[in-house]
Design a protein around this motif. Sequence first.
Motif, PDB file in Angstrom:
ATOM      1  N   PHE A  15       0.828  -1.213   0.000  1.00 40.86           N
ATOM      2  CA  PHE A  15       0.000   0.000   0.000  1.00 40.86           C
ATOM      3  C   PHE A  15       0.863   1.264   0.000  1.00 40.86           C
ATOM      4  O   PHE A  15       0.573   2.218  -0.727  1.00 40.86           O
ATOM      5  CB  PHE A  15      -0.948   0.026   1.203  1.00 40.86           C
ATOM      6  CG  PHE A  15      -2.209  -0.756   1.006  1.00 40.86           C
ATOM      7  CD1 PHE A  15      -3.043  -0.532  -0.074  1.00 40.86           C
ATOM      8  CD2 PHE A  15      -2.582  -1.727   1.928  1.00 40.86           C
ATOM      9  CE1 PHE A  15      -4.214  -1.252  -0.245  1.00 40.86           C
ATOM     10  CE2 PHE A  15      -3.746  -2.447   1.769  1.00 40.86           C
ATOM     11  CZ  PHE A  15      -4.565  -2.207   0.677  1.00 40.86           C
ATOM     12  N   ILE A  16       1.903   1.280   0.797  1.00 38.62           N
ATOM     13  CA  ILE A  16       2.746   2.466   0.873  1.00 38.62           C
ATOM     14  C   ILE A  16       3.501   2.683  -0.435  1.00 38.62           C
ATOM     15  O   ILE A  16       3.608   3.814  -0.923  1.00 38.62           O
ATOM     16  CB  ILE A  16       3.688   2.385   2.091  1.00 38.62           C
ATOM     17  CG1 ILE A  16       2.836   2.486   3.379  1.00 38.62           C
ATOM     18  CG2 ILE A  16       4.749   3.475   2.051  1.00 38.62           C
ATOM     19  CD1 ILE A  16       3.572   2.169   4.655  1.00 38.62           C
ATOM     20  N   ILE A  17       3.996   1.622  -1.037  1.00 41.45           N
ATOM     21  CA  ILE A  17       4.649   1.747  -2.345  1.00 41.45           C
ATOM     22  C   ILE A  17       3.636   2.188  -3.403  1.00 41.45           C
ATOM     23  O   ILE A  17       3.927   3.035  -4.246  1.00 41.45           O
ATOM     24  CB  ILE A  17       5.345   0.425  -2.738  1.00 41.45           C
ATOM     25  CG1 ILE A  17       6.559   0.201  -1.827  1.00 41.45           C
ATOM     26  CG2 ILE A  17       5.767   0.437  -4.204  1.00 41.45           C
ATOM     27  CD1 ILE A  17       7.171  -1.183  -1.930  1.00 41.45           C
ATOM     28  N   ILE A  20       3.052   5.885  -3.462  1.00 43.40           N
ATOM     29  CA  ILE A  20       4.095   6.659  -4.132  1.00 43.40           C
ATOM     30  C   ILE A  20       3.738   6.890  -5.601  1.00 43.40           C
ATOM     31  O   ILE A  20       4.042   7.938  -6.166  1.00 43.40           O
ATOM     32  CB  ILE A  20       5.463   5.948  -4.006  1.00 43.40           C
ATOM     33  CG1 ILE A  20       5.903   5.953  -2.539  1.00 43.40           C
ATOM     34  CG2 ILE A  20       6.518   6.597  -4.895  1.00 43.40           C
ATOM     35  CD1 ILE A  20       7.094   5.064  -2.251  1.00 43.40           C
ATOM     36  N   PHE A  21       3.045   5.929  -6.213  1.00 44.17           N
ATOM     37  CA  PHE A  21       2.741   6.003  -7.639  1.00 44.17           C
ATOM     38  C   PHE A  21       1.339   6.521  -7.941  1.00 44.17           C
ATOM     39  O   PHE A  21       0.920   6.516  -9.093  1.00 44.17           O
ATOM     40  CB  PHE A  21       2.931   4.627  -8.278  1.00 44.17           C
ATOM     41  CG  PHE A  21       4.361   4.159  -8.216  1.00 44.17           C
ATOM     42  CD1 PHE A  21       5.323   4.725  -9.029  1.00 44.17           C
ATOM     43  CD2 PHE A  21       4.752   3.175  -7.324  1.00 44.17           C
ATOM     44  CE1 PHE A  21       6.646   4.323  -8.965  1.00 44.17           C
ATOM     45  CE2 PHE A  21       6.064   2.754  -7.247  1.00 44.17           C
ATOM     46  CZ  PHE A  21       7.023   3.326  -8.072  1.00 44.17           C
ATOM     47  N   PHE A  26      -4.734   8.194  -0.368  1.00 39.21           N
ATOM     48  CA  PHE A  26      -5.747   7.158  -0.175  1.00 39.21           C
ATOM     49  C   PHE A  26      -5.109   5.849   0.264  1.00 39.21           C
ATOM     50  O   PHE A  26      -5.498   5.263   1.268  1.00 39.21           O
ATOM     51  CB  PHE A  26      -6.550   6.973  -1.461  1.00 39.21           C
ATOM     52  CG  PHE A  26      -7.635   5.957  -1.338  1.00 39.21           C
ATOM     53  CD1 PHE A  26      -8.767   6.226  -0.593  1.00 39.21           C
ATOM     54  CD2 PHE A  26      -7.529   4.723  -1.952  1.00 39.21           C
ATOM     55  CE1 PHE A  26      -9.764   5.290  -0.464  1.00 39.21           C
ATOM     56  CE2 PHE A  26      -8.522   3.780  -1.820  1.00 39.21           C
ATOM     57  CZ  PHE A  26      -9.643   4.069  -1.083  1.00 39.21           C
ATOM     58  N   LEU A  27      -4.124   5.373  -0.458  1.00 37.91           N
ATOM     59  CA  LEU A  27      -3.499   4.085  -0.151  1.00 37.91           C
ATOM     60  C   LEU A  27      -2.625   4.138   1.100  1.00 37.91           C
ATOM     61  O   LEU A  27      -2.463   3.132   1.790  1.00 37.91           O
ATOM     62  CB  LEU A  27      -2.667   3.599  -1.343  1.00 37.91           C
ATOM     63  CG  LEU A  27      -3.440   3.292  -2.613  1.00 37.91           C
ATOM     64  CD1 LEU A  27      -2.482   2.882  -3.724  1.00 37.91           C
ATOM     65  CD2 LEU A  27      -4.469   2.212  -2.379  1.00 37.91           C
ATOM     66  N   LEU A  28      -2.082   5.304   1.393  1.00 35.98           N
ATOM     67  CA  LEU A  28      -1.204   5.443   2.553  1.00 35.98           C
ATOM     68  C   LEU A  28      -1.906   5.015   3.836  1.00 35.98           C
ATOM     69  O   LEU A  28      -1.326   4.324   4.669  1.00 35.98           O
ATOM     70  CB  LEU A  28      -0.725   6.889   2.680  1.00 35.98           C
ATOM     71  CG  LEU A  28       0.153   7.200   3.892  1.00 35.98           C
ATOM     72  CD1 LEU A  28       1.457   6.413   3.812  1.00 35.98           C
ATOM     73  CD2 LEU A  28       0.427   8.690   3.971  1.00 35.98           C
ATOM     74  N   TRP A  29      -3.156   5.390   3.974  1.00 41.00           N
ATOM     75  CA  TRP A  29      -3.876   5.080   5.210  1.00 41.00           C
ATOM     76  C   TRP A  29      -4.124   3.584   5.358  1.00 41.00           C
ATOM     77  O   TRP A  29      -4.131   3.056   6.480  1.00 41.00           O
ATOM     78  CB  TRP A  29      -5.157   5.877   5.296  1.00 41.00           C
ATOM     79  CG  TRP A  29      -4.917   7.344   5.072  1.00 41.00           C
ATOM     80  CD1 TRP A  29      -5.623   8.182   4.270  1.00 41.00           C
ATOM     81  CD2 TRP A  29      -3.867   8.151   5.639  1.00 41.00           C
ATOM     82  NE1 TRP A  29      -5.093   9.443   4.304  1.00 41.00           N
ATOM     83  CE2 TRP A  29      -4.004   9.461   5.136  1.00 41.00           C
ATOM     84  CE3 TRP A  29      -2.808   7.897   6.517  1.00 41.00           C
ATOM     85  CZ2 TRP A  29      -3.156  10.497   5.489  1.00 41.00           C
ATOM     86  CZ3 TRP A  29      -1.949   8.938   6.864  1.00 41.00           C
ATOM     87  CH2 TRP A  29      -2.128  10.216   6.354  1.00 41.00           C
ATOM     88  N   PHE A  30      -4.325   2.896   4.266  1.00 38.01           N
ATOM     89  CA  PHE A  30      -4.446   1.432   4.335  1.00 38.01           C
ATOM     90  C   PHE A  30      -3.106   0.815   4.719  1.00 38.01           C
ATOM     91  O   PHE A  30      -3.057  -0.179   5.446  1.00 38.01           O
ATOM     92  CB  PHE A  30      -4.944   0.863   3.009  1.00 38.01           C
ATOM     93  CG  PHE A  30      -6.397   1.142   2.764  1.00 38.01           C
ATOM     94  CD1 PHE A  30      -7.382   0.442   3.434  1.00 38.01           C
ATOM     95  CD2 PHE A  30      -6.776   2.124   1.868  1.00 38.01           C
ATOM     96  CE1 PHE A  30      -8.719   0.699   3.218  1.00 38.01           C
ATOM     97  CE2 PHE A  30      -8.110   2.398   1.643  1.00 38.01           C
ATOM     98  CZ  PHE A  30      -9.090   1.690   2.320  1.00 38.01           C
TER      99      PHE A  30
END
Length: 147
Positions: A15-17, A20-21, A26-30
């Motif tokens: 999710f963190i990677i 970046i793209f 949105f994905l950071l929180w997951f």
Amino acid sequence: MTQIWWIWMSIAAAFIIGEIFTAGFFLLWFGVGAAVAGILAILGFGMAWQWGAFLLMASVLFAVSRRFAERFTKKQPLGIGADRYIGEKGVVLEEIDTIKNTGLVQIRNENWRADSDTGDIIPAGKKVEVIKVVGTHLVVRILSEGG
């Protein structure tokens, strides 16, 4: 099941990677939620606790970040982008007919596809005013003979 924390940490990393793209947060929180679930797995908490922490963290962080972003993100003022044409007057170059999907107007020195605000046909040569912009089309209304 003792190695489930590796799965959570792999999911967090993915999710963190992915964040970046992509645009936005949105994905950071997951990713953060999955990392918290991984920590709970290391500490020996059960799957219900892990899933609960994952969902709770992701949801709370998402909600807080949305409110924060809305607070600092300003709506685009009128006069920026295509909205600058609202209120402008022009002339119909090609008959505006919603059924035939035709219509071309000249506003300033630019030609735009146009739709009638009422759906009525507006013949070529008529003077019009832009009342809004929808996508790449101007929505226009016919001006009275005095306007």
